[in-house]
Write an enzyme that holds these catalytic residues in place. Structure first.
Site, PDB file in Angstrom:
ATOM      1  N   ARG A  13     -32.493  19.618 -52.339  1.00 42.72           N
ATOM      2  CA  ARG A  13     -32.856  19.641 -53.765  1.00 42.72           C
ATOM      3  C   ARG A  13     -33.844  20.792 -54.002  1.00 42.72           C
ATOM      4  O   ARG A  13     -34.216  21.512 -53.068  1.00 42.72           O
ATOM      5  CB  ARG A  13     -33.468  18.304 -54.180  1.00 42.72           C
ATOM      6  CG  ARG A  13     -34.851  18.074 -53.607  1.00 42.72           C
ATOM      7  CD  ARG A  13     -35.646  17.006 -54.355  1.00 42.72           C
ATOM      8  NE  ARG A  13     -37.036  17.119 -53.952  1.00 42.72           N
ATOM      9  CZ  ARG A  13     -37.833  16.089 -53.694  1.00 42.72           C
ATOM     10  NH1 ARG A  13     -37.395  14.871 -53.809  1.00 42.72           N
ATOM     11  NH2 ARG A  13     -39.084  16.288 -53.348  1.00 42.72           N
ATOM     12  N   MET A  15     -35.810  24.159 -54.966  1.00 42.74           N
ATOM     13  CA  MET A  15     -35.494  25.565 -54.738  1.00 42.74           C
ATOM     14  C   MET A  15     -34.652  25.782 -53.490  1.00 42.74           C
ATOM     15  O   MET A  15     -33.842  26.707 -53.440  1.00 42.74           O
ATOM     16  CB  MET A  15     -36.785  26.369 -54.634  1.00 42.74           C
ATOM     17  CG  MET A  15     -37.199  26.925 -55.972  1.00 42.74           C
ATOM     18  SD  MET A  15     -38.447  28.169 -55.757  1.00 42.74           S
ATOM     19  CE  MET A  15     -39.882  27.158 -55.542  1.00 42.74           C
ATOM     20  N   ASP A  34     -32.518  18.474 -44.276  1.00 42.40           N
ATOM     21  CA  ASP A  34     -33.409  17.750 -45.190  1.00 42.40           C
ATOM     22  C   ASP A  34     -33.513  16.298 -44.757  1.00 42.40           C
ATOM     23  O   ASP A  34     -32.620  15.777 -44.084  1.00 42.40           O
ATOM     24  CB  ASP A  34     -32.877  17.833 -46.639  1.00 42.40           C
ATOM     25  CG  ASP A  34     -33.983  17.668 -47.674  1.00 42.40           C
ATOM     26  OD1 ASP A  34     -34.587  16.585 -47.732  1.00 42.40           O
ATOM     27  OD2 ASP A  34     -34.254  18.629 -48.419  1.00 42.40           O
ATOM     28  N   ASP A  57     -36.012  16.178 -39.983  1.00 47.00           N
ATOM     29  CA  ASP A  57     -37.441  16.138 -40.307  1.00 47.00           C
ATOM     30  C   ASP A  57     -38.050  17.366 -39.633  1.00 47.00           C
ATOM     31  O   ASP A  57     -38.035  17.465 -38.401  1.00 47.00           O
ATOM     32  CB  ASP A  57     -38.065  14.843 -39.775  1.00 47.00           C
ATOM     33  CG  ASP A  57     -39.549  14.729 -40.110  1.00 47.00           C
ATOM     34  OD1 ASP A  57     -40.177  15.765 -40.420  1.00 47.00           O
ATOM     35  OD2 ASP A  57     -40.075  13.607 -40.047  1.00 47.00           O
ATOM     36  N   VAL A  58     -38.587  18.275 -40.440  1.00 46.60           N
ATOM     37  CA  VAL A  58     -39.058  19.552 -39.867  1.00 46.60           C
ATOM     38  C   VAL A  58     -40.263  19.389 -38.946  1.00 46.60           C
ATOM     39  O   VAL A  58     -40.641  20.329 -38.250  1.00 46.60           O
ATOM     40  CB  VAL A  58     -39.376  20.600 -40.968  1.00 46.60           C
ATOM     41  CG1 VAL A  58     -38.124  21.009 -41.726  1.00 46.60           C
ATOM     42  CG2 VAL A  58     -40.479  20.118 -41.906  1.00 46.60           C
ATOM     43  N   TYR A 149     -52.582  22.070 -49.336  1.00 47.42           N
ATOM     44  CA  TYR A 149     -51.425  22.920 -49.639  1.00 47.42           C
ATOM     45  C   TYR A 149     -51.798  24.407 -49.484  1.00 47.42           C
ATOM     46  O   TYR A 149     -51.081  25.174 -48.840  1.00 47.42           O
ATOM     47  CB  TYR A 149     -50.947  22.609 -51.059  1.00 47.42           C
ATOM     48  CG  TYR A 149     -49.706  23.356 -51.468  1.00 47.42           C
ATOM     49  CD1 TYR A 149     -48.459  22.987 -50.966  1.00 47.42           C
ATOM     50  CD2 TYR A 149     -49.772  24.417 -52.357  1.00 47.42           C
ATOM     51  CE1 TYR A 149     -47.311  23.680 -51.334  1.00 47.42           C
ATOM     52  CE2 TYR A 149     -48.635  25.112 -52.737  1.00 47.42           C
ATOM     53  CZ  TYR A 149     -47.404  24.731 -52.223  1.00 47.42           C
ATOM     54  OH  TYR A 149     -46.276  25.422 -52.593  1.00 47.42           O
ATOM     55  N   VAL A 182     -42.763  27.660 -60.913  1.00 48.59           N
ATOM     56  CA  VAL A 182     -41.303  27.654 -60.996  1.00 48.59           C
ATOM     57  C   VAL A 182     -40.849  26.439 -61.787  1.00 48.59           C
ATOM     58  O   VAL A 182     -41.368  25.333 -61.581  1.00 48.59           O
ATOM     59  CB  VAL A 182     -40.675  27.618 -59.584  1.00 48.59           C
ATOM     60  CG1 VAL A 182     -39.156  27.663 -59.660  1.00 48.59           C
ATOM     61  CG2 VAL A 182     -41.199  28.773 -58.735  1.00 48.59           C
TER      62      VAL A 182
HETATM   63  N1  LIG Z   1     -41.989  24.444 -57.286  1.00 41.89           N
HETATM   64  C1  LIG Z   1     -42.914  25.381 -57.367  1.00 41.89           C
HETATM   65  O1  LIG Z   1     -43.457  25.654 -58.454  1.00 41.89           O
HETATM   66  C2  LIG Z   1     -43.316  26.166 -56.127  1.00 41.89           C
HETATM   67  C3  LIG Z   1     -44.242  27.211 -56.277  1.00 41.89           C
HETATM   68  C4  LIG Z   1     -44.599  27.958 -55.166  1.00 41.89           C
HETATM   69  C5  LIG Z   1     -44.042  27.686 -53.929  1.00 41.89           C
HETATM   70  N2  LIG Z   1     -43.154  26.656 -53.791  1.00 41.89           N
HETATM   71  C6  LIG Z   1     -42.593  26.431 -52.459  1.00 41.89           C
HETATM   72  O2  LIG Z   1     -41.174  26.425 -52.549  1.00 41.89           O
HETATM   73  C7  LIG Z   1     -40.614  25.520 -51.613  1.00 41.89           C
HETATM   74  C8  LIG Z   1     -39.699  24.541 -52.304  1.00 41.89           C
HETATM   75  O3  LIG Z   1     -40.415  23.876 -53.310  1.00 41.89           O
HETATM   76  P1  LIG Z   1     -39.708  22.877 -54.338  1.00 41.89           P
HETATM   77  O4  LIG Z   1     -40.566  22.805 -55.549  1.00 41.89           O
HETATM   78  O5  LIG Z   1     -38.292  23.243 -54.464  1.00 41.89           O
HETATM   79  O6  LIG Z   1     -39.884  21.493 -53.549  1.00 41.89           O
HETATM   80  P2  LIG Z   1     -39.100  20.120 -53.719  1.00 41.89           P
HETATM   81  O7  LIG Z   1     -40.106  19.039 -53.539  1.00 41.89           O
HETATM   82  O8  LIG Z   1     -38.233  20.107 -54.932  1.00 41.89           O
HETATM   83  O9  LIG Z   1     -38.134  20.149 -52.432  1.00 41.89           O
HETATM   84  C9  LIG Z   1     -38.654  20.089 -51.134  1.00 41.89           C
HETATM   85  C10 LIG Z   1     -37.571  19.554 -50.220  1.00 41.89           C
HETATM   86  O10 LIG Z   1     -38.144  19.439 -48.916  1.00 41.89           O
HETATM   87  C11 LIG Z   1     -37.723  18.215 -48.355  1.00 41.89           C
HETATM   88  N3  LIG Z   1     -38.671  17.766 -47.341  1.00 41.89           N
HETATM   89  C12 LIG Z   1     -39.919  17.277 -47.524  1.00 41.89           C
HETATM   90  N4  LIG Z   1     -40.466  16.942 -46.347  1.00 41.89           N
HETATM   91  C13 LIG Z   1     -39.544  17.231 -45.394  1.00 41.89           C
HETATM   92  C14 LIG Z   1     -39.514  17.112 -43.989  1.00 41.89           C
HETATM   93  N5  LIG Z   1     -40.553  16.591 -43.293  1.00 41.89           N
HETATM   94  N6  LIG Z   1     -38.409  17.515 -43.317  1.00 41.89           N
HETATM   95  C15 LIG Z   1     -37.343  18.013 -44.004  1.00 41.89           C
HETATM   96  N7  LIG Z   1     -37.300  18.149 -45.336  1.00 41.89           N
HETATM   97  C16 LIG Z   1     -38.400  17.759 -46.025  1.00 41.89           C
HETATM   98  C17 LIG Z   1     -37.647  17.251 -49.525  1.00 41.89           C
HETATM   99  O11 LIG Z   1     -36.831  16.126 -49.213  1.00 41.89           O
HETATM  100  C18 LIG Z   1     -37.059  18.155 -50.608  1.00 41.89           C
HETATM  101  O12 LIG Z   1     -35.658  18.115 -50.599  1.00 41.89           O
HETATM  102  C19 LIG Z   1     -41.797  24.886 -50.905  1.00 41.89           C
HETATM  103  O13 LIG Z   1     -42.032  25.574 -49.694  1.00 41.89           O
HETATM  104  C20 LIG Z   1     -42.959  25.091 -51.853  1.00 41.89           C
HETATM  105  O14 LIG Z   1     -44.186  25.143 -51.180  1.00 41.89           O
HETATM  106  C21 LIG Z   1     -42.783  25.889 -54.868  1.00 41.89           C
END
Ligand SMILES: NC(=O)c1ccc[n+]([C@@H]2O[C@H](COP(=O)([O-])OP(=O)(O)OC[C@H]3O[C@@H](n4cnc5c(N)ncnc54)[C@H](O)[C@@H]3O)[C@@H](O)[C@H]2O)c1
Length: 249
Positions: A13, A15, A34, A57-58, A149, A182
């Site tokens: 899900r 990004m 994921d 799980d990463v 974070y 984002v």
């Molecule tokens: N959304 C923003 O505004 C934003 C801004 C800057 C950076 N980011 C970075 O972009 C990336 C994606 O963000 P997003 O908003 O799409 O996040 P999101 O929460 O929508 O998606 C994160 C995904 O990671 C998965 N996940 C969580 N823990 C996990 C684990 N232990 N093992 C495997 N999968 C796991 C979740 O199930 C989820 O599908 C992240 O690295 C975040 O730090 C996001």
């Protein structure tokens, strides 16, 4: 990207999913790692034969071994890795529990370390590759209430540069991407926020995906240890409209 095999963590899900979709559109084959099994299976099925979901799980080295073995057995090689899985929490430093601190660091930073450790041998077997570590604008500046974070995102940025130095000789490039705000269903960034973004809006996820795509492709062949900031100018200073006119002219 035609024929390249890319593992995207956090790809079920948000990004991560947007990156995976663009990569498939550009001819790549993707492995979606994921925790979310239902969403991951469904999304991979939507993407078709070029996609495979792997429960991962990463923070678990064994899951990394399994994800990379799955990529190689289904598609033959591993050419790229996008470390996008991450978690967030909001708390001032005095209220941030040690448990939450450890959890955030485990997913956001240790997950990236384990991923590179597991993927580098596979990329060497493939004759080279590209690793894209998703950091954040919060990996470039402080942010109140986002202490764990921010620490993890600065960590990802530094780790990227050290890994780039080590991996260069074997033809593997390692770079980081730093999104700002984002839009997205889970990000709560759709509206109501008044951040001083010079471009005047949050990014669409696809705008970040294009930077990821570039770093995975051969068009970025001379970039390693670099950081691409996709933040609409958020971290470069205050836009004119945030400053009183007399301070500008
Ligand atoms: N959304 C923003 O505004 C934003 C801004 C800057 C950076 N980011 C970075 O972009 C990336 C994606 O963000 P997003 O908003 O799409 O996040 P999101 O929460 O929508 O998606 C994160 C995904 O990671 C998965 N996940 C969580 N823990 C996990 C684990 N232990 N093992 C495997 N999968 C796991 C979740 O199930 C989820 O599908 C992240 O690295 C975040 O730090 C996001």
């Amino acid at each position: 990207m035609k024929g390249k095999v890319i593992l995207v963590t956090g790809g079920a899900r948000g990004m991560g999913a947007t990156h995976a979709r663009l990569l498939v559109d550009e001819g790549a084959r993707v492995v979606i790692g994921d925790l979310l099994e239902e969403e991951g299976e469904l999304f991979a099925a939507q993407l078709g034969r070029s996609a495979l979901y792997v429960r991962q799980d990463v923070t678990e080295p064994e899951d990394w071994g399994n994800a990379i073995a799955s990529a190689e057995s289904r598609f033959g090689v591993l050419d790229g890795l996008v470390n996008s899985a991450a978690i967030y929490s909001f708390a001032p430093i005095e209220q941030l529990s040690l448990e939450q601190w450890n959890k955030t660091l485990a997913v956001n930073l240790t997950g990236v370390f384990l991923g590179m450790q597991a993927a580098l041998p596979a990329m060497r077997r493939a004759g080279g590759g590209s690793i894209v570590n998703i950091s954040s604008a919060e990996g470039l500046r402080g942010s109140a209430g986002l202490n764990d974070y921010v620490a993890s995102m600065f960590g990802v940025r530094g780790l990227t540069k050290s890994a780039a130095l080590e991996a260069a000789a074997s033809g593997v490039r390692v770079n980081s991407v730093h999104p700002g705000l984002v839009t997205g269903p889970t990000s709560k960034n759709q509206d109501g926020y008044r951040f001083p973004i010079p471009l005047g809006r949050a990014a669409h996820p696809q705008e970040v995906s294009h930077a990821v795509l570039f770093l995975l492709s051969d068009e970025s062949s001379y970039l390693t240890g670099s950081e691409i900031v996709v933040d609409g100018g958020l971290t470069i200073g205050l836009p004119h409209k945030c400053l009183p006119p007399e301070s500008i002219f």
